[in-house]
Motif scaffolding. Sequence first.
Motif, PDB file in Angstrom:
ATOM      1  N   LEU A 134       0.832  -1.198   0.000  1.00 18.99           N
ATOM      2  CA  LEU A 134       0.000   0.000   0.000  1.00 18.99           C
ATOM      3  C   LEU A 134       0.871   1.254   0.000  1.00 18.99           C
ATOM      4  O   LEU A 134       0.543   2.249  -0.659  1.00 18.99           O
ATOM      5  N   ALA A 135       1.992   1.211   0.711  1.00 25.05           N
ATOM      6  CA  ALA A 135       2.922   2.341   0.692  1.00 25.05           C
ATOM      7  C   ALA A 135       3.459   2.573  -0.721  1.00 25.05           C
ATOM      8  O   ALA A 135       3.580   3.725  -1.171  1.00 25.05           O
ATOM      9  N   LYS A 136       3.781   1.499  -1.441  1.00 23.91           N
ATOM     10  CA  LYS A 136       4.259   1.627  -2.813  1.00 23.91           C
ATOM     11  C   LYS A 136       3.182   2.215  -3.722  1.00 23.91           C
ATOM     12  O   LYS A 136       3.466   3.026  -4.606  1.00 23.91           O
ATOM     13  N   VAL A 137       1.936   1.793  -3.483  1.00 20.23           N
ATOM     14  CA  VAL A 137       0.813   2.345  -4.251  1.00 20.23           C
ATOM     15  C   VAL A 137       0.700   3.844  -3.993  1.00 20.23           C
ATOM     16  O   VAL A 137       0.549   4.646  -4.917  1.00 20.23           O
ATOM     17  N   TYR A 138       0.787   4.236  -2.720  1.00 15.02           N
ATOM     18  CA  TYR A 138       0.710   5.659  -2.385  1.00 15.02           C
ATOM     19  C   TYR A 138       1.875   6.437  -2.988  1.00 15.02           C
ATOM     20  O   TYR A 138       1.723   7.596  -3.389  1.00 15.02           O
ATOM     21  N   ASP A 139       3.053   5.810  -3.031  1.00 15.23           N
ATOM     22  CA  ASP A 139       4.191   6.455  -3.684  1.00 15.23           C
ATOM     23  C   ASP A 139       3.846   6.799  -5.135  1.00 15.23           C
ATOM     24  O   ASP A 139       4.101   7.923  -5.598  1.00 15.23           O
ATOM     25  N   ARG A 140       3.297   5.832  -5.847  1.00  7.70           N
ATOM     26  CA  ARG A 140       2.971   6.051  -7.255  1.00  7.70           C
ATOM     27  C   ARG A 140       1.892   7.118  -7.412  1.00  7.70           C
ATOM     28  O   ARG A 140       1.983   7.987  -8.285  1.00  7.70           O
ATOM     29  N   LEU A 141       0.859   7.033  -6.593  1.00 12.97           N
ATOM     30  CA  LEU A 141      -0.219   8.015  -6.685  1.00 12.97           C
ATOM     31  C   LEU A 141       0.287   9.413  -6.339  1.00 12.97           C
ATOM     32  O   LEU A 141      -0.093  10.391  -6.983  1.00 12.97           O
ATOM     33  N   GLY A 142       1.151   9.495  -5.327  1.00 12.33           N
ATOM     34  CA  GLY A 142       1.681  10.788  -4.943  1.00 12.33           C
ATOM     35  C   GLY A 142       2.608  11.376  -5.991  1.00 12.33           C
ATOM     36  O   GLY A 142       2.527  12.565  -6.319  1.00 12.33           O
ATOM     37  N   ASN A 152       0.966  15.367  -1.010  1.00 11.12           N
ATOM     38  CA  ASN A 152       1.428  15.327   0.373  1.00 11.12           C
ATOM     39  C   ASN A 152       0.706  14.249   1.179  1.00 11.12           C
ATOM     40  O   ASN A 152       1.323  13.546   1.986  1.00 11.12           O
ATOM     41  N   PHE A 153      -0.596  14.126   0.981  1.00 15.32           N
ATOM     42  CA  PHE A 153      -1.344  13.087   1.695  1.00 15.32           C
ATOM     43  C   PHE A 153      -0.851  11.690   1.312  1.00 15.32           C
ATOM     44  O   PHE A 153      -0.659  10.824   2.171  1.00 15.32           O
ATOM     45  N   TYR A 154      -0.678  11.462   0.015  1.00 20.87           N
ATOM     46  CA  TYR A 154      -0.223  10.143  -0.433  1.00 20.87           C
ATOM     47  C   TYR A 154       1.159   9.809   0.121  1.00 20.87           C
ATOM     48  O   TYR A 154       1.385   8.718   0.665  1.00 20.87           O
ATOM     49  N   LEU A 155       2.088  10.742   0.002  1.00 18.15           N
ATOM     50  CA  LEU A 155       3.455  10.459   0.425  1.00 18.15           C
ATOM     51  C   LEU A 155       3.572  10.373   1.944  1.00 18.15           C
ATOM     52  O   LEU A 155       4.352   9.564   2.466  1.00 18.15           O
ATOM     53  N   GLU A 160       3.963   6.883   6.847  1.00 19.96           N
ATOM     54  CA  GLU A 160       3.399   6.349   8.091  1.00 19.96           C
ATOM     55  C   GLU A 160       3.216   4.843   8.028  1.00 19.96           C
ATOM     56  O   GLU A 160       3.398   4.142   9.031  1.00 19.96           O
ATOM     57  N   LEU A 161       2.865   4.316   6.848  1.00 15.26           N
ATOM     58  CA  LEU A 161       2.761   2.864   6.703  1.00 15.26           C
ATOM     59  C   LEU A 161       4.112   2.187   6.919  1.00 15.26           C
ATOM     60  O   LEU A 161       4.171   1.042   7.377  1.00 15.26           O
TER      61      LEU A 161
END
Length: 289
Positions: A134-142, A152-155, A160-161
């Motif tokens: 999920l952290a990797k997914v947020y990295d890509r989305l961010g 900022n929210f995504y990263l 935090e994950l």
Amino acid sequence: MFLSQQRDLYGYLHDQTLRLLNQGFTGPEIAEMFELPPALDRVWHTRGYYGSVSHNVKAVYQRYMGWFDGNPAHLWELPPQESARRHVELMGGPENILTRAEEAFEAGEWRWAAQILNYVVFADPAYDAARELLAKVYDRLGQGSENGTWRNFYLQGAAELRGGEPANPLDGAGPDVAGALSVEQIFDSLAVRVNGPAAWDARLTIDWNLTDLDEEIRISLVNGVLTQTRPHEVTPADLTVTLTKPRLLALVASGSLHDDVQTSGDRQALTTLLGFLDDADRDFDIVTP
């Protein structure tokens, strides 16, 4: 030209959201359908560097319709953790979801991967493989977000994950901020910290005489609610405190009365009130004068 384009941007966002709202579409549906006129979309200063069309459309919808989208299934949903646990069970368990999420990640379907992995992380926060994916997914989305606030929210979510904490949390309770508050605002800050259920049966009143401001305020705790009025002689207070505003700030910061503060009545009333307040990291960082 700049101001007229900004005017048209905000007007278009507002009016077209209402047009589609009146056709029965919900906020998320409108956000997916929404397109800006080409003349506005190609101008640099109307781009979503802060905020976005998707975000703002949903905000306009909520302004008029509130949180409820009209679907009865959404009136009384289970809370996130319980809902996630049942979704994970229904979807064949966390390992199955992780496999599907990996497939979605490789296919670039990051929004879907985030949605299903969120269930796993809520259902089992200790499942490290799901947290990292999920952290990797947020990295890509961010990294792909033009919108600075979304990025900022995504990263931050990814950090935090992975166990990270904000390095420099904002301090809105420093002495400059505290000193700028009115007396009413100081007591408002206490009111939102009252543990309502614990204070259901308590009844107390405290009069505050602010000598440097020539102000008098009464606070009353009844039915778990702390309210402010003006003192009156018909109903005497349990406690009267005479002090300056800096002394009031010091009292709130320390949670105790200094010996040089003048009081009349039952000092236990203040102790009782402070005992009903939820702990705060530090409401104010005040140096006692």
